[in-house]
Design a protein around this motif. Structure first.
Motif, PDB file in Angstrom:
ATOM      1  N   LYS A   1      65.876 -46.785  89.504  1.00 39.94           N
ATOM      2  CA  LYS A   1      65.298 -45.715  90.680  1.00 39.94           C
ATOM      3  C   LYS A   1      64.508 -44.830  90.257  1.00 39.94           C
ATOM      4  CE  LYS A   1      69.171 -46.846  93.887  1.00 39.94           C
ATOM      5  NZ  LYS A   1      70.244 -46.394  94.526  1.00 39.94           N
ATOM      6  N   LEU A   2      64.878 -44.111  89.155  1.00 45.04           N
ATOM      7  CA  LEU A   2      64.175 -42.705  88.584  1.00 45.04           C
ATOM      8  C   LEU A   2      62.591 -43.177  88.442  1.00 45.04           C
ATOM      9  CD1 LEU A   2      66.814 -41.194  86.251  1.00 45.04           C
ATOM     10  CD2 LEU A   2      66.031 -40.319  88.559  1.00 45.04           C
ATOM     11  N   ASN A   3      62.475 -44.478  87.972  1.00 49.15           N
ATOM     12  CA  ASN A   3      61.216 -44.842  87.352  1.00 49.15           C
ATOM     13  C   ASN A   3      60.217 -44.829  88.793  1.00 49.15           C
ATOM     14  OD1 ASN A   3      61.738 -44.893  84.585  1.00 49.15           O
ATOM     15  ND2 ASN A   3      62.141 -47.004  84.732  1.00 49.15           N
ATOM     16  N   THR A   4      60.864 -45.646  89.584  1.00 53.19           N
ATOM     17  CA  THR A   4      60.079 -45.952  90.815  1.00 53.19           C
ATOM     18  C   THR A   4      59.646 -44.554  91.716  1.00 53.19           C
ATOM     19  OG1 THR A   4      62.340 -45.988  92.173  1.00 53.19           O
ATOM     20  CG2 THR A   4      61.028 -47.867  91.384  1.00 53.19           C
ATOM     21  N   ARG A   5      60.693 -43.738  91.556  1.00 53.52           N
ATOM     22  CA  ARG A   5      60.182 -42.191  92.021  1.00 53.52           C
ATOM     23  C   ARG A   5      59.309 -41.354  91.209  1.00 53.52           C
ATOM     24  NH1 ARG A   5      65.390 -38.578  92.761  1.00 53.52           N
ATOM     25  NH2 ARG A   5      65.903 -40.233  94.280  1.00 53.52           N
ATOM     26  N   GLN A   6      59.250 -41.600  89.936  1.00 54.57           N
ATOM     27  CA  GLN A   6      58.408 -41.040  89.241  1.00 54.57           C
ATOM     28  C   GLN A   6      56.835 -41.692  89.331  1.00 54.57           C
ATOM     29  OE1 GLN A   6      59.949 -41.258  85.001  1.00 54.57           O
ATOM     30  NE2 GLN A   6      61.429 -39.582  85.388  1.00 54.57           N
ATOM     31  N   GLU A   7      56.957 -43.052  89.399  1.00 55.75           N
ATOM     32  CA  GLU A   7      55.579 -43.544  89.730  1.00 55.75           C
ATOM     33  C   GLU A   7      54.860 -42.973  90.852  1.00 55.75           C
ATOM     34  OE1 GLU A   7      56.268 -47.983  89.999  1.00 55.75           O
ATOM     35  OE2 GLU A   7      56.595 -48.210  87.752  1.00 55.75           O
ATOM     36  N   LYS A   8      55.873 -42.871  91.883  1.00 54.46           N
ATOM     37  CA  LYS A   8      55.127 -42.278  93.100  1.00 54.46           C
ATOM     38  C   LYS A   8      54.591 -40.837  92.984  1.00 54.46           C
ATOM     39  CE  LYS A   8      56.263 -41.712  98.016  1.00 54.46           C
ATOM     40  NZ  LYS A   8      57.120 -41.584  99.098  1.00 54.46           N
ATOM     41  N   GLN A   9      55.422 -40.176  92.287  1.00 61.96           N
ATOM     42  CA  GLN A   9      54.864 -38.693  91.727  1.00 61.96           C
ATOM     43  C   GLN A   9      53.792 -38.878  90.831  1.00 61.96           C
ATOM     44  OE1 GLN A   9      58.515 -36.721  89.822  1.00 61.96           O
ATOM     45  NE2 GLN A   9      59.227 -36.764  91.975  1.00 61.96           N
ATOM     46  N   LEU A  10      53.597 -39.543  90.026  1.00 66.97           N
ATOM     47  CA  LEU A  10      52.490 -39.773  89.035  1.00 66.97           C
ATOM     48  C   LEU A  10      51.435 -40.311  89.939  1.00 66.97           C
ATOM     49  CD1 LEU A  10      53.874 -41.476  86.199  1.00 66.97           C
ATOM     50  CD2 LEU A  10      53.273 -39.177  86.286  1.00 66.97           C
ATOM     51  N   GLU A  11      51.393 -41.166  90.836  1.00 63.43           N
ATOM     52  CA  GLU A  11      50.088 -41.481  91.813  1.00 63.43           C
ATOM     53  C   GLU A  11      49.767 -40.248  92.580  1.00 63.43           C
ATOM     54  OE1 GLU A  11      51.606 -44.803  94.270  1.00 63.43           O
ATOM     55  OE2 GLU A  11      51.499 -46.149  92.506  1.00 63.43           O
ATOM     56  N   ASP A  12      50.645 -39.382  93.226  1.00 61.69           N
ATOM     57  CA  ASP A  12      50.185 -38.318  93.812  1.00 61.69           C
ATOM     58  C   ASP A  12      49.481 -37.200  92.925  1.00 61.69           C
ATOM     59  OD1 ASP A  12      51.336 -39.279  96.135  1.00 61.69           O
ATOM     60  OD2 ASP A  12      53.313 -38.160  95.823  1.00 61.69           O
ATOM     61  N   GLU A  13      50.183 -37.301  91.717  1.00 59.27           N
ATOM     62  CA  GLU A  13      49.341 -36.318  90.758  1.00 59.27           C
ATOM     63  C   GLU A  13      48.076 -36.766  90.317  1.00 59.27           C
ATOM     64  OE1 GLU A  13      50.848 -34.071  86.272  1.00 59.27           O
ATOM     65  OE2 GLU A  13      51.896 -35.647  87.483  1.00 59.27           O
ATOM     66  N   ILE A  14      47.729 -38.228  90.174  1.00 59.91           N
ATOM     67  CA  ILE A  14      46.628 -38.669  89.790  1.00 59.91           C
ATOM     68  C   ILE A  14      45.390 -38.292  90.891  1.00 59.91           C
ATOM     69  CG2 ILE A  14      45.166 -40.695  89.560  1.00 59.91           C
ATOM     70  CD1 ILE A  14      47.713 -42.004  88.175  1.00 59.91           C
ATOM     71  N   LYS A  15      45.822 -38.308  92.176  1.00 58.49           N
ATOM     72  CA  LYS A  15      45.071 -38.317  93.255  1.00 58.49           C
ATOM     73  C   LYS A  15      44.533 -36.576  93.310  1.00 58.49           C
ATOM     74  CE  LYS A  15      46.556 -41.695  96.500  1.00 58.49           C
ATOM     75  NZ  LYS A  15      47.302 -41.820  97.808  1.00 58.49           N
ATOM     76  N   MET A  16      45.649 -35.854  93.056  1.00 60.34           N
ATOM     77  CA  MET A  16      45.192 -34.534  92.769  1.00 60.34           C
ATOM     78  C   MET A  16      44.287 -34.206  91.599  1.00 60.34           C
ATOM     79  SD  MET A  16      48.006 -31.337  92.258  1.00 60.34           S
ATOM     80  CE  MET A  16      48.305 -31.818  90.615  1.00 60.34           C
ATOM     81  N   LEU A  17      44.503 -34.925  90.366  1.00 61.30           N
ATOM     82  CA  LEU A  17      43.768 -34.660  89.310  1.00 61.30           C
ATOM     83  C   LEU A  17      42.246 -34.822  89.582  1.00 61.30           C
ATOM     84  CD1 LEU A  17      46.185 -35.472  86.433  1.00 61.30           C
ATOM     85  CD2 LEU A  17      45.420 -33.335  86.974  1.00 61.30           C
ATOM     86  N   GLU A  18      41.953 -36.165  90.373  1.00 57.75           N
ATOM     87  CA  GLU A  18      40.750 -36.611  90.608  1.00 57.75           C
ATOM     88  C   GLU A  18      40.069 -35.625  91.388  1.00 57.75           C
ATOM     89  OE1 GLU A  18      41.320 -40.211  92.427  1.00 57.75           O
ATOM     90  OE2 GLU A  18      41.414 -41.421  90.641  1.00 57.75           O
ATOM     91  N   GLY A  19      40.605 -34.849  91.992  1.00 57.46           N
ATOM     92  CA  GLY A  19      40.038 -33.636  92.976  1.00 57.46           C
ATOM     93  C   GLY A  19      39.539 -32.479  92.164  1.00 57.46           C
ATOM     94  N   LYS A  20      40.464 -32.240  91.373  1.00 56.32           N
ATOM     95  CA  LYS A  20      40.301 -31.250  90.260  1.00 56.32           C
ATOM     96  C   LYS A  20      39.063 -31.404  89.321  1.00 56.32           C
ATOM     97  CE  LYS A  20      44.658 -28.935  90.217  1.00 56.32           C
ATOM     98  NZ  LYS A  20      45.818 -28.517  89.323  1.00 56.32           N
ATOM     99  N   LEU A  21      38.988 -32.784  88.990  1.00 55.86           N
ATOM    100  CA  LEU A  21      37.975 -33.404  88.125  1.00 55.86           C
ATOM    101  C   LEU A  21      36.677 -33.111  88.724  1.00 55.86           C
ATOM    102  CD1 LEU A  21      37.396 -34.685  85.338  1.00 55.86           C
ATOM    103  CD2 LEU A  21      37.602 -37.051  86.287  1.00 55.86           C
ATOM    104  N   GLU A  22      36.577 -33.654  90.038  1.00 51.85           N
ATOM    105  CA  GLU A  22      35.301 -33.302  90.853  1.00 51.85           C
ATOM    106  C   GLU A  22      34.737 -31.964  90.907  1.00 51.85           C
ATOM    107  OE1 GLU A  22      32.073 -34.711  92.756  1.00 51.85           O
ATOM    108  OE2 GLU A  22      33.651 -35.927  91.758  1.00 51.85           O
ATOM    109  N   GLU A  23      35.939 -31.057  91.233  1.00 50.21           N
ATOM    110  CA  GLU A  23      35.703 -29.827  90.939  1.00 50.21           C
ATOM    111  C   GLU A  23      35.123 -28.971  89.782  1.00 50.21           C
ATOM    112  OE1 GLU A  23      37.753 -25.471  92.347  1.00 50.21           O
ATOM    113  OE2 GLU A  23      38.710 -27.279  92.303  1.00 50.21           O
ATOM    114  N   GLU A  24      35.619 -29.524  88.539  1.00 49.41           N
ATOM    115  CA  GLU A  24      35.156 -29.362  87.254  1.00 49.41           C
ATOM    116  C   GLU A  24      33.792 -29.604  87.117  1.00 49.41           C
ATOM    117  OE1 GLU A  24      36.500 -27.501  84.761  1.00 49.41           O
ATOM    118  OE2 GLU A  24      38.356 -27.052  86.072  1.00 49.41           O
TER     119      GLU A  24
END
Length: 372
Positions: free
Chosen positions: A221-244
């Motif tokens: 259960k914890l892994n599924t929740r962490q996977e969802k959090q990591l996907e959201d974090e990947i999208k946020m990092l892609e936006g930051k990468l474009e800005e960089e």
């Protein structure tokens, strides 16, 4: 130092020593031969020695059996005491036997030693009138007896130490027996504890298995929740990468412009550096020229100083020599005056030369007396 004997005392001592030598010779002739008496002595001692040896062997066997069987300490101590008693009995029989060949040989050796010492002493008394050989023989015998006494003392100490070690061995065996019993009891206790631990381990294994299954389910259960959090974090990092990337391009353009400005300033400062270096080189050449001039002047002044110093030293030497000559002349003048004063005083005191007393004229009274 050896005392010197002469006269009547020498004859007395010689006669006494000769008598002793004769008595020892007679004693040697009447003593039984050790080789002939050996068979008789062995026959007399054989019965007692065989009995004591049987007791000694029996005691050794009992002690060996008691040690191998690991019985209690009382049996071992009893066997040890019996062994010691048999050994003492054997030593007593051998020491107290008058027919022993060793005793006869010892007596024979002592007789020969005494006869040799007395004969040497008698010969020395007759030749030199001293008895130094007797003192030497006594000193050697004292040293030999002292060595034998030391050996006996060491043997007694060894026996006492052996007894102490045997007692210590018995104590150690008692301790080992008690320790062995305690270890056996501890082994039984540990076996009981091992059985209890096996039962407890089976229960713990079941509990751990159920806990592990629950932990696996919770982890999924914890892994599924962490996977969802990591996907959201990947999208946020892609936006930051474009800005960089955008910021990087702007920074690159700014740095290029700044580099051109710095290159212009570098050329300006290089030209100014070259110009300043030329000016400083000219100043350095001028300073070197002044330095050389000053060095030449300094050398001239040093030369003049050395010459002046040499003149001053020579003048001082001349003045010192003159002063010494004046002092020497003054001392010679004073010495001459003292000698003259002494001589004048001596002439006056002793009435010499012009100070000599005139002879008195003979009195008239003495002349008149002579005419009468």
């Amino acid at each position: 130092m050896a005392a010197h004997i002469s006269g009547i005392e020498l004859l007395r001592v010689s006669s006494i020593l000769q008598d002793c030598c004769d008595q020892l010779a007679v004693l040697g002739h009447i003593m039984p031969d050790t080789d002939k008496r050996r068979a008789e002595a062995d026959m007399v001692l054989s019965a007692d020695i065989s009995a004591v040896m049987e007791q000694h062997r029996a005691a050794e066997v009992c002690l060996k059996v008691a040690r191998e069987a690991r019985v209690d300490g009382d049996a071992v101590s009893e066997a040890t005491h019996q062994l010691h008693r048999s050994q003492k009995e054997l030593n007593r029989i051998l020491a107290e036997s008058r027919f022993s060949s060793d005793n006869l040989a010892k007596v024979q050796r002592d007789r020969q030693f005494l006869a040799q010492v007395k004969s040497d002493t008698l010969a020395e008394l007759q030749e030199k009138g001293t008895f130094q050989s007797l003192w030497q023989a006594l000193e050697e015998e004292k040293k030999r007896k002292a060595n034998l006494q030391d050996i006996i003392i060491r043997e007694e100490e060894g026996c006492l130490r052996a007894k102490a070690l045997q007692r210590q061995l018995l104590d150690i065996r008692k301790e080992k027996t008690v320790a062995l019993q305690w270890r056996e009891e501890m082994t039984a206790h540990l076996k009981d504890q091992l059985q209890e631990m096996k039962v407890k381990t089976s229960l713990e294994r079941k509990y751990v298995k159920s806990c592990a299954e629950l932990l696996v389910y919770q982890g999924q259960k914890l892994n599924t929740r962490q996977e969802k959090q990591l996907e959201d974090e990947i999208k946020m990092l892609e936006g930051k990468l474009e800005e960089e990337r955008r910021v990087h391009k702007e920074m690159e353009s700014f740095l290029k412009e700044h580099q051109t400005n710095l290159e212009v300033k570098l050329e300006y400062w290089v030209e100014r550096y070259e110009k300043d270096m030329e000016d400083k080189q000219q100043e350095l050449n001028a300073l070197r020229t002044n330095k050389n001039n000053n060095l030449a002047q300094l050398q001239d002044l040093a030369k003049k100083y050395r010459e002046s110093k040499q003149v001053i030293i020579e003048d001082r030497l001349v003045k010192d020599n003159l002063r010494r000559q004046l002092e020497r002349a003054q001392l010679e003048r004073n010495a001459a005056i003292k000698i003259q004063s002494w001589w004048r005083g001596t002439v006056v005191r002793k009435c010499l030369g012009p100070y000599k007393k005139a002879k008195k004229p003979k009195s008239k009274e003495r002349k008149k007396g002579k005419k009468k």
